[in-house]
Design an enzyme around this catalytic site. Sequence first.
Site, PDB file in Angstrom:
ATOM      1  N   LYS A  10       0.825  -1.212   0.000  1.00  0.00           N
ATOM      2  CA  LYS A  10       0.000   0.000   0.000  1.00  0.00           C
ATOM      3  C   LYS A  10       0.864   1.269   0.000  1.00  0.00           C
ATOM      4  O   LYS A  10       2.077   1.219   0.247  1.00  0.00           O
ATOM      5  CB  LYS A  10      -0.930  -0.047   1.216  1.00  0.00           C
ATOM      6  CG  LYS A  10      -1.982  -1.167   1.145  1.00  0.00           C
ATOM      7  CD  LYS A  10      -2.891  -1.131   2.365  1.00  0.00           C
ATOM      8  CE  LYS A  10      -4.014  -2.141   2.252  1.00  0.00           C
ATOM      9  NZ  LYS A  10      -4.928  -2.040   3.428  1.00  0.00           N
ATOM     10  N   TYR A  50     -12.319  -1.592  -3.425  1.00  0.00           N
ATOM     11  CA  TYR A  50     -12.847  -1.766  -2.074  1.00  0.00           C
ATOM     12  C   TYR A  50     -14.377  -1.651  -2.025  1.00  0.00           C
ATOM     13  O   TYR A  50     -14.933  -1.332  -0.965  1.00  0.00           O
ATOM     14  CB  TYR A  50     -12.205  -0.756  -1.121  1.00  0.00           C
ATOM     15  CG  TYR A  50     -10.870  -1.211  -0.554  1.00  0.00           C
ATOM     16  CD1 TYR A  50     -10.749  -2.416   0.138  1.00  0.00           C
ATOM     17  CD2 TYR A  50      -9.729  -0.426  -0.679  1.00  0.00           C
ATOM     18  CE1 TYR A  50      -9.545  -2.832   0.676  1.00  0.00           C
ATOM     19  CE2 TYR A  50      -8.506  -0.838  -0.137  1.00  0.00           C
ATOM     20  CZ  TYR A  50      -8.435  -2.034   0.541  1.00  0.00           C
ATOM     21  OH  TYR A  50      -7.241  -2.450   1.092  1.00  0.00           O
ATOM     22  N   ASN A 113      -1.898   0.357   6.723  1.00  0.00           N
ATOM     23  CA  ASN A 113      -1.362  -0.874   7.308  1.00  0.00           C
ATOM     24  C   ASN A 113      -0.504  -1.678   6.325  1.00  0.00           C
ATOM     25  O   ASN A 113      -0.370  -2.894   6.427  1.00  0.00           O
ATOM     26  CB  ASN A 113      -2.486  -1.710   7.927  1.00  0.00           C
ATOM     27  CG  ASN A 113      -3.545  -2.099   6.918  1.00  0.00           C
ATOM     28  OD1 ASN A 113      -3.437  -1.771   5.744  1.00  0.00           O
ATOM     29  ND2 ASN A 113      -4.567  -2.800   7.374  1.00  0.00           N
ATOM     30  N   HIS A 116      -2.133  -5.410   1.571  1.00  0.00           N
ATOM     31  CA  HIS A 116      -3.434  -6.049   1.375  1.00  0.00           C
ATOM     32  C   HIS A 116      -3.213  -7.504   1.011  1.00  0.00           C
ATOM     33  O   HIS A 116      -2.257  -7.822   0.287  1.00  0.00           O
ATOM     34  CB  HIS A 116      -4.213  -5.377   0.240  1.00  0.00           C
ATOM     35  CG  HIS A 116      -5.419  -6.172  -0.182  1.00  0.00           C
ATOM     36  ND1 HIS A 116      -6.614  -6.107   0.488  1.00  0.00           N
ATOM     37  CD2 HIS A 116      -5.576  -7.111  -1.159  1.00  0.00           C
ATOM     38  CE1 HIS A 116      -7.464  -6.956  -0.074  1.00  0.00           C
ATOM     39  NE2 HIS A 116      -6.860  -7.571  -1.078  1.00  0.00           N
ATOM     40  N   GLU A 127     -10.107 -10.165  -7.226  1.00  0.00           N
ATOM     41  CA  GLU A 127      -9.085  -9.139  -6.996  1.00  0.00           C
ATOM     42  C   GLU A 127      -7.907  -9.282  -7.963  1.00  0.00           C
ATOM     43  O   GLU A 127      -7.365  -8.282  -8.441  1.00  0.00           O
ATOM     44  CB  GLU A 127      -8.597  -9.222  -5.545  1.00  0.00           C
ATOM     45  CG  GLU A 127      -9.670  -8.787  -4.550  1.00  0.00           C
ATOM     46  CD  GLU A 127      -9.233  -8.922  -3.105  1.00  0.00           C
ATOM     47  OE1 GLU A 127     -10.034  -8.606  -2.230  1.00  0.00           O
ATOM     48  OE2 GLU A 127      -8.074  -9.339  -2.847  1.00  0.00           O
TER      49      GLU A 127
END
Length: 139
Positions: A10, A50, A113, A116, A127
């Site tokens: 990310k 998302y 964070n 993913h 995805e």
Amino acid sequence: MIQRTLCLVKPDAVKRNLAGAILDMIQKSGLKIVALKMLHLSVPQAEGFYAVHKERPFFGSLTAYMSSGPIVAAVLEGEDAIARYRTLMGATNPANADAGTIRKLYAENVEANSVHGSDAPETAAVEIAYFFHTLEMVG
Ligand code: UDP
Ligand code: MG
């Protein structure tokens, strides 16, 4: 069972030059990288990825963050790859992540964070197809 899963490094981690260290942890765990690229999502592209979270209170902030800078996308392959990579990532909130996990080592907070990972075979398939054409995957 041999599985494939989607990995995203990310924006917070790419920004801090941690993509290489994170991919190194993934490779050392035995998972194989079968596709890899860097890209910068637009807000609509992050919202599409998302979409499952669109009713959640953090959706606007999450999609703004995910489009705030480049990400690295990879497809990982291996025996039980989905669960193994989730274990390597650690809990969503780094405060709850186990020692030695990617999120414990590198995540800044519950939103930023660092990584993913897909959570099931069905979501992994969707995805992976969101980011990669069949011809971009090896093996
Ligand atoms: N997230 C957030 N606040 C929360 C929960 C999640 O900002 O309270 C963000 C975080 O970046 C997380 C992503 O939304 O990785 C997707 O949430 P999910 O519950 O699917 O967690 P994950 O599967 O990434 O562990
Ligand atoms: Mg998730």
